[in-house]
Design a protein around this motif. Structure first.
Motif, PDB file in Angstrom:
ATOM      1  N   SER A  98     -14.604   0.787 -28.127  1.00 52.24           N
ATOM      2  CA  SER A  98     -13.345   0.146 -27.735  1.00 52.24           C
ATOM      3  C   SER A  98     -12.243   1.201 -27.655  1.00 52.24           C
ATOM      4  N   VAL A  99     -11.199   0.861 -26.925  1.00 55.69           N
ATOM      5  CA  VAL A  99      -9.998   1.703 -26.944  1.00 55.69           C
ATOM      6  C   VAL A  99      -9.302   1.469 -28.283  1.00 55.69           C
ATOM      7  N   GLU A 100      -9.313   0.186 -28.719  1.00 58.35           N
ATOM      8  CA  GLU A 100      -8.653  -0.153 -29.972  1.00 58.35           C
ATOM      9  C   GLU A 100      -9.255   0.643 -31.132  1.00 58.35           C
ATOM     10  N   ALA A 102      -9.354   1.440 -35.543  1.00 61.92           N
ATOM     11  CA  ALA A 102      -9.256   0.733 -36.830  1.00 61.92           C
ATOM     12  C   ALA A 102      -9.363   1.777 -37.931  1.00 61.92           C
ATOM     13  N   TYR A 103      -8.822   1.434 -39.095  1.00 62.19           N
ATOM     14  CA  TYR A 103      -8.909   2.367 -40.215  1.00 62.19           C
ATOM     15  C   TYR A 103      -8.999   1.578 -41.512  1.00 62.19           C
ATOM     16  N   LEU A 104      -9.674   2.136 -42.506  1.00 60.27           N
ATOM     17  CA  LEU A 104      -9.754   1.475 -43.818  1.00 60.27           C
ATOM     18  C   LEU A 104      -8.383   1.594 -44.471  1.00 60.27           C
ATOM     19  N   SER A 105      -7.801   0.462 -44.845  1.00 59.15           N
ATOM     20  CA  SER A 105      -6.439   0.504 -45.404  1.00 59.15           C
ATOM     21  C   SER A 105      -6.417   1.267 -46.742  1.00 59.15           C
ATOM     22  N   ARG A 123     -10.491   5.338 -36.408  1.00 55.65           N
ATOM     23  CA  ARG A 123     -11.799   5.359 -35.752  1.00 55.65           C
ATOM     24  C   ARG A 123     -11.810   4.269 -34.683  1.00 55.65           C
ATOM     25  N   ASN A 124     -12.862   4.248 -33.866  1.00 56.38           N
ATOM     26  CA  ASN A 124     -12.995   3.175 -32.877  1.00 56.38           C
ATOM     27  C   ASN A 124     -13.211   1.861 -33.623  1.00 56.38           C
ATOM     28  N   ALA A 125     -12.508   0.806 -33.219  1.00 54.93           N
ATOM     29  CA  ALA A 125     -12.634  -0.502 -33.897  1.00 54.93           C
ATOM     30  C   ALA A 125     -13.988  -1.143 -33.599  1.00 54.93           C
ATOM     31  N   ARG A 126     -14.542  -0.862 -32.414  1.00 54.38           N
ATOM     32  CA  ARG A 126     -15.853  -1.423 -32.038  1.00 54.38           C
ATOM     33  C   ARG A 126     -16.665  -0.320 -31.369  1.00 54.38           C
ATOM     34  N   VAL A 127     -17.939  -0.269 -31.731  1.00 50.32           N
ATOM     35  CA  VAL A 127     -18.846   0.724 -31.121  1.00 50.32           C
ATOM     36  C   VAL A 127     -20.184   0.068 -30.782  1.00 50.32           C
ATOM     37  N   THR A 128     -20.792   0.581 -29.722  1.00 47.06           N
ATOM     38  CA  THR A 128     -22.176   0.202 -29.418  1.00 47.06           C
ATOM     39  C   THR A 128     -23.024   1.440 -29.697  1.00 47.06           C
ATOM     40  N   VAL A 129     -23.997   1.282 -30.594  1.00 45.54           N
ATOM     41  CA  VAL A 129     -24.834   2.407 -31.036  1.00 45.54           C
ATOM     42  C   VAL A 129     -26.275   2.183 -30.598  1.00 45.54           C
ATOM     43  N   ASN A 178      -2.051   1.194 -31.443  1.00 48.28           N
ATOM     44  CA  ASN A 178      -3.234   0.388 -31.030  1.00 48.28           C
ATOM     45  C   ASN A 178      -4.361   0.520 -32.054  1.00 48.28           C
ATOM     46  N   SER A 179      -3.971   0.569 -33.366  1.00 43.24           N
ATOM     47  CA  SER A 179      -5.031   0.567 -34.395  1.00 43.24           C
ATOM     48  C   SER A 179      -4.714  -0.511 -35.418  1.00 43.24           C
ATOM     49  N   LYS A 180      -5.765  -1.015 -36.081  1.00 44.30           N
ATOM     50  CA  LYS A 180      -5.548  -2.105 -37.052  1.00 44.30           C
ATOM     51  C   LYS A 180      -6.189  -1.744 -38.386  1.00 44.30           C
ATOM     52  N   PRO A 181      -5.561  -2.176 -39.486  1.00 43.43           N
ATOM     53  CA  PRO A 181      -6.113  -1.903 -40.816  1.00 43.43           C
ATOM     54  C   PRO A 181      -7.299  -2.816 -41.113  1.00 43.43           C
ATOM     55  N   ILE A 182      -8.304  -2.254 -41.792  1.00 44.97           N
ATOM     56  CA  ILE A 182      -9.470  -3.052 -42.206  1.00 44.97           C
ATOM     57  C   ILE A 182      -9.490  -3.086 -43.737  1.00 44.97           C
ATOM     58  N   GLY A 183      -9.598  -4.251 -44.306  1.00 48.56           N
ATOM     59  CA  GLY A 183      -9.730  -4.380 -45.758  1.00 48.56           C
ATOM     60  C   GLY A 183      -8.395  -4.185 -46.464  1.00 48.56           C
TER      61      GLY A 183
END
Ligand SMILES: CNC(=O)c1cccc(C)c1Nc1nc(N2CCN(c3ccccc3Cl)CC2)nc(N2CSC[C@H]2C(=O)NC)n1
Ligand code: NI
Length: 183
Positions: A98-100, A102-105, A123-129, A178-183
């Motif tokens: 994703s362009v969006e 995310a980071y661990l708060s 980091r990327n909020a969504r990835v395809t691996v 364009n990033s969001k906190p996780i946790g």
């Protein structure tokens, strides 16, 4: 069984090298190693075993952290929605993301880093691996949020990248747009 003595720490060259592709099909030794890595992570999360063997808790481990420069890593955790995520990955590759961001708060920790490094790790909020699984078959994972962060942290180890390479030295807590906190 793998214990903390087997995990190399900062300064060890294998943490800054690009790991080699695992030949396909993986050998029994490769699969055994991946099993041992997964067992270590599970043990590290078990209060009794971790207490007995002085294991630091983790949710991911990459072969270079054992001084083994092979493109293999293992992850085992329940994500924030309680979904179990448990994989041994061989030659994992991020094929899209994703362009969006995310980071661990809370910031990130690493079993090869014996210090507390504060700061956001975008980091990327969504990835395809795409990877080969423990059964030797191709697998494709679409991961988001916590799961995406953990897998990216481990794949980084295969490329000689440490989590703190991403922390902004001027202000470690700058929130990338364009990033969001996780946790
Ligand atoms: C500087 N502040 C911090 O580190 C930090 C500080 C607070 C919270 C978090 C969430 C932080 N961050 C962070 N915490 C973890 N754990 C939380 C505890 N948990 C665990 C512990 C006990 C039993 C079961 C489990 Cl599951 C094990 C995993 N793991 C990672 N990372 C970064 S991605 C790879 C992953 C990894 O396995 N690292 C060794 N980061
Ligand atoms: Ni790490």
């Amino acid at each position: 069984m793998i214990t903390m003595n087997d995990i190399v720490r900062e300064g060890h060259p294998s943490l800054r090298e690009k790991a080699e592709e695992v030949t396909v099909p993986p050998t029994e030794n490769d699969i055994q190693l991946l099993n041992d890595m997964l067992t270590f992570i599970k043990n590290s999360q078990d209060e009794d075993i971790a207490g007995q063997y002085h294991l630091r808790p983790g949710v991911g481990l990459a072969a270079p952290q054992l001084g083994i420069n092979k493109r293999m890593c293992a992850v085992h955790f329940e994500d924030l929605k309680g979904r179990l995520c448990s994989y041994g990955l061989i030659n994992p590759k991020i094929v899209s993301h994703s362009v969006e961001q995310a980071y661990l708060s809370t910031g990130e920790g690493c079993l090869s880093v014996d210090r507390d490094v504060q700061g956001y790790v975008p980091r990327n909020a969504r990835v395809t691996v795409k990877a080969i699984g423990m059964d030797g078959q191709e697998l494709k994972l679409r991961l988001r949020d916590y799961a995406a962060i953990v897998v990216q942290h481990e794949i980084d180890h295969l490329n000689g990248v440490m989590f703190y390479d991403y922390i902004n030295p001027e202000n470690p807590f700058t929130v990338p747009d364009n990033s969001k906190p996780i946790g």
